[in-house]
Design a protein around this motif. Sequence first.
Motif, PDB file in Angstrom:
ATOM      1  N   SER A 280       1.392  -0.863   8.892  1.00  0.00           N
ATOM      2  CA  SER A 280       1.750  -0.279   7.601  1.00  0.00           C
ATOM      3  C   SER A 280       1.966   1.227   7.685  1.00  0.00           C
ATOM      4  CB  SER A 280       0.638  -0.575   6.578  1.00  0.00           C
ATOM      5  OG  SER A 280      -0.605  -0.055   7.023  1.00  0.00           O
ATOM      6  N   ASP A 281       2.165   1.736   8.904  1.00  0.00           N
ATOM      7  CA  ASP A 281       2.332   3.182   9.064  1.00  0.00           C
ATOM      8  C   ASP A 281       3.599   3.707   8.398  1.00  0.00           C
ATOM      9  OD1 ASP A 281       0.002   3.186  10.507  1.00  0.00           O
ATOM     10  OD2 ASP A 281       1.003   3.041  12.457  1.00  0.00           O
ATOM     11  N   TRP A 282       4.619   2.866   8.305  1.00  0.00           N
ATOM     12  CA  TRP A 282       5.891   3.301   7.742  1.00  0.00           C
ATOM     13  C   TRP A 282       5.905   3.259   6.216  1.00  0.00           C
ATOM     14  CZ3 TRP A 282       8.539  -0.374   4.855  1.00  0.00           C
ATOM     15  CH2 TRP A 282       8.065  -1.692   4.982  1.00  0.00           C
ATOM     16  N   VAL A 283       4.860   2.670   5.621  1.00  0.00           N
ATOM     17  CA  VAL A 283       4.796   2.550   4.163  1.00  0.00           C
ATOM     18  C   VAL A 283       4.234   3.847   3.567  1.00  0.00           C
ATOM     19  CG1 VAL A 283       3.809   1.222   2.253  1.00  0.00           C
ATOM     20  CG2 VAL A 283       4.421   0.071   4.393  1.00  0.00           C
ATOM     21  N   PRO A 284       4.800   4.352   2.489  1.00  0.00           N
ATOM     22  CA  PRO A 284       4.228   5.536   1.834  1.00  0.00           C
ATOM     23  C   PRO A 284       2.755   5.335   1.503  1.00  0.00           C
ATOM     24  CG  PRO A 284       6.372   5.003   0.899  1.00  0.00           C
ATOM     25  CD  PRO A 284       6.019   3.883   1.817  1.00  0.00           C
ATOM     26  N   TYR A 285       1.985   6.377   1.620  1.00  0.00           N
ATOM     27  CA  TYR A 285       0.530   6.275   1.480  1.00  0.00           C
ATOM     28  C   TYR A 285       0.125   5.642   0.150  1.00  0.00           C
ATOM     29  CZ  TYR A 285      -4.365   7.613   1.121  1.00  0.00           C
ATOM     30  OH  TYR A 285      -5.725   7.584   0.963  1.00  0.00           O
ATOM     31  N   GLN A 286       0.792   6.001  -0.925  1.00  0.00           N
ATOM     32  CA  GLN A 286       0.406   5.505  -2.244  1.00  0.00           C
ATOM     33  C   GLN A 286       0.660   4.002  -2.398  1.00  0.00           C
ATOM     34  OE1 GLN A 286       2.680   7.738  -1.592  1.00  0.00           O
ATOM     35  NE2 GLN A 286       4.571   7.515  -2.813  1.00  0.00           N
ATOM     36  N   HIS A 287       1.457   3.427  -1.501  1.00  0.00           N
ATOM     37  CA  HIS A 287       1.751   1.995  -1.577  1.00  0.00           C
ATOM     38  C   HIS A 287       1.076   1.194  -0.447  1.00  0.00           C
ATOM     39  CE1 HIS A 287       4.560   2.960  -4.685  1.00  0.00           C
ATOM     40  NE2 HIS A 287       5.381   3.609  -3.875  1.00  0.00           N
ATOM     41  N   THR A 288       0.239   1.833   0.319  1.00  0.00           N
ATOM     42  CA  THR A 288      -0.360   1.165   1.481  1.00  0.00           C
ATOM     43  C   THR A 288      -1.208  -0.025   1.068  1.00  0.00           C
ATOM     44  OG1 THR A 288      -0.399   3.226   2.745  1.00  0.00           O
ATOM     45  CG2 THR A 288      -1.867   1.459   3.467  1.00  0.00           C
ATOM     46  N   VAL A 289      -2.083   0.174   0.074  1.00  0.00           N
ATOM     47  CA  VAL A 289      -2.977  -0.913  -0.360  1.00  0.00           C
ATOM     48  C   VAL A 289      -2.174  -2.100  -0.877  1.00  0.00           C
ATOM     49  CG1 VAL A 289      -4.792  -1.556  -1.994  1.00  0.00           C
ATOM     50  CG2 VAL A 289      -4.858   0.679  -0.873  1.00  0.00           C
ATOM     51  N   LEU A 290      -1.152  -1.814  -1.676  1.00  0.00           N
ATOM     52  CA  LEU A 290      -0.312  -2.886  -2.211  1.00  0.00           C
ATOM     53  C   LEU A 290       0.370  -3.648  -1.083  1.00  0.00           C
ATOM     54  CD1 LEU A 290       0.923  -4.279  -4.686  1.00  0.00           C
ATOM     55  CD2 LEU A 290       2.748  -2.558  -4.632  1.00  0.00           C
ATOM     56  N   PHE A 291       0.887  -2.920  -0.095  1.00  0.00           N
ATOM     57  CA  PHE A 291       1.561  -3.568   1.029  1.00  0.00           C
ATOM     58  C   PHE A 291       0.585  -4.410   1.845  1.00  0.00           C
ATOM     59  CE2 PHE A 291       2.699  -3.535   5.547  1.00  0.00           C
ATOM     60  CZ  PHE A 291       3.937  -4.154   5.495  1.00  0.00           C
ATOM     61  N   GLN A 292      -0.623  -3.897   2.097  1.00  0.00           N
ATOM     62  CA  GLN A 292      -1.614  -4.639   2.870  1.00  0.00           C
ATOM     63  C   GLN A 292      -2.011  -5.932   2.164  1.00  0.00           C
ATOM     64  OE1 GLN A 292      -4.644  -1.624   3.289  1.00  0.00           O
ATOM     65  NE2 GLN A 292      -3.957  -1.046   5.328  1.00  0.00           N
ATOM     66  N   ASN A 293      -2.238  -5.845   0.859  1.00  0.00           N
ATOM     67  CA  ASN A 293      -2.594  -7.052   0.107  1.00  0.00           C
ATOM     68  C   ASN A 293      -1.462  -8.072   0.125  1.00  0.00           C
ATOM     69  OD1 ASN A 293      -5.134  -6.068  -0.573  1.00  0.00           O
ATOM     70  ND2 ASN A 293      -4.425  -5.164  -2.494  1.00  0.00           N
ATOM     71  N   PHE A 294      -0.232  -7.586  -0.027  1.00  0.00           N
ATOM     72  CA  PHE A 294       0.926  -8.488   0.037  1.00  0.00           C
ATOM     73  C   PHE A 294       1.017  -9.155   1.413  1.00  0.00           C
ATOM     74  CE2 PHE A 294       5.413  -9.074   1.228  1.00  0.00           C
ATOM     75  CZ  PHE A 294       5.785 -10.002   0.270  1.00  0.00           C
ATOM     76  N   GLN A 295       0.769  -8.387   2.459  1.00  0.00           N
ATOM     77  CA  GLN A 295       0.822  -8.923   3.818  1.00  0.00           C
ATOM     78  C   GLN A 295      -0.234 -10.008   4.027  1.00  0.00           C
ATOM     79  OE1 GLN A 295      -0.121  -6.095   6.994  1.00  0.00           O
ATOM     80  NE2 GLN A 295       1.803  -6.665   7.983  1.00  0.00           N
ATOM     81  N   LEU A 296      -1.442  -9.777   3.498  1.00  0.00           N
ATOM     82  CA  LEU A 296      -2.512 -10.760   3.628  1.00  0.00           C
ATOM     83  C   LEU A 296      -2.203 -12.029   2.839  1.00  0.00           C
ATOM     84  CD1 LEU A 296      -5.669  -8.461   3.388  1.00  0.00           C
ATOM     85  CD2 LEU A 296      -4.882  -9.730   5.391  1.00  0.00           C
ATOM     86  N   ILE A 297      -1.626 -11.878   1.646  1.00  0.00           N
ATOM     87  CA  ILE A 297      -1.269 -13.048   0.842  1.00  0.00           C
ATOM     88  C   ILE A 297      -0.211 -13.887   1.552  1.00  0.00           C
ATOM     89  CG2 ILE A 297      -0.190 -13.799  -1.304  1.00  0.00           C
ATOM     90  CD1 ILE A 297      -1.508 -11.415  -2.680  1.00  0.00           C
ATOM     91  N   VAL A 298       0.788 -13.211   2.132  1.00  0.00           N
ATOM     92  CA  VAL A 298       1.834 -13.934   2.864  1.00  0.00           C
ATOM     93  C   VAL A 298       1.240 -14.679   4.060  1.00  0.00           C
ATOM     94  CG1 VAL A 298       3.907 -13.655   4.283  1.00  0.00           C
ATOM     95  CG2 VAL A 298       3.693 -12.400   2.137  1.00  0.00           C
ATOM     96  N   ALA A 299       0.380 -13.996   4.821  1.00  0.00           N
ATOM     97  CA  ALA A 299      -0.225 -14.633   5.991  1.00  0.00           C
ATOM     98  C   ALA A 299      -1.093 -15.815   5.583  1.00  0.00           C
ATOM     99  CB  ALA A 299      -1.049 -13.608   6.778  1.00  0.00           C
TER     100      ALA A 299
END
Length: 328
Positions: A280-299
């Motif tokens: 998630s290094d390429w994701v803007p910091y303010q959206h990191t948590v949202l991206f991580q949660n989305f990634q976990l839901i997909v997995a």
Amino acid sequence: MSTDYILYALMALTLIGLALIMIERRVYRIIIYTAVFSLIISGIYLVLGSPDVAMAEAAIGAYAIIFMIVMAEKYYKRDRVDENGKKKPPVKIPKGTASVPQILLGLVFVGGLAVLFFHFAPTGIEANIELRTDYLLLSGEQVGGQNVIGAILMAYRLYDTLFEALLLVIAIMAVSHLSWLGKDYITEGRRSDIQKDKVAFYSIRIISPLILMFGIYLVANGHISAGGGFQGGLAIACFFICRYMIHNIYDMPVKKVLKMEEIVFMALVVVAVLTIFVGSDWVPYQHTVLFQNFQLIVANSLVGVKVACGFFILFYRYITIERSEKVE
């Protein structure tokens, strides 16, 4: 009551359960004892602070017990024919218990395991909790979500998860290719005798949609609560077993389910590669948590669909195809 006393009491019950399973010869009693044994093991995991593992054990136990009941029903009530095509009497359900030597041998074996366990169990040794502390403190920041076990399975030990998924794929392929009937699916077959019992029939009919919704809930919320793809996938697979009991599963597109399992596994590999090498290094910091949660839901969703497909195919193979024709 102290947690240690509860744990020791549950462990003692597991030894009693093992002894009962080993000395019992009546099929349905063995199934009941196995179900109770699985419940006790789930309680041990819960006392030890692993609700996800306890839930997985409970889900596997529920699936396995239902599977064994239906298999026993199919085996002892199947049509048997001789070499001339005439019907043979059905197989009788075994009765009675094991002989005295068998009982003594089982008790000695189980008792020996208990003695070895208590003798070699580490006591008075300070455990190294550095890794556990890192997981508890850093998993939310590095992986996302609130379920530490989910973070371990989907990030820190993602290779293990991939190999477990691959093992399930290989198991499904082996079952499909090595079974004595070479069919992929059938369009009709015998239904469950549970349909003749109105109480059981309507009870399962009410419970089955709740099982499906619970399975979806476990998958969708596995990153923030106890559960995840594996537990949710098993619950969804149990729904299809319930569907067989109250309706049938001969109208299911099994070939598509087989193909879906392969596609989902490949998608899981792609997600794992992206997680490991891109992150998630390429994701803007303010959206990191949202991206991580989305990634976990997909997995979790991919794992859930994968597990549900795999266990459904196993059930379909053994219950509908293998018992669809007369057995000599």
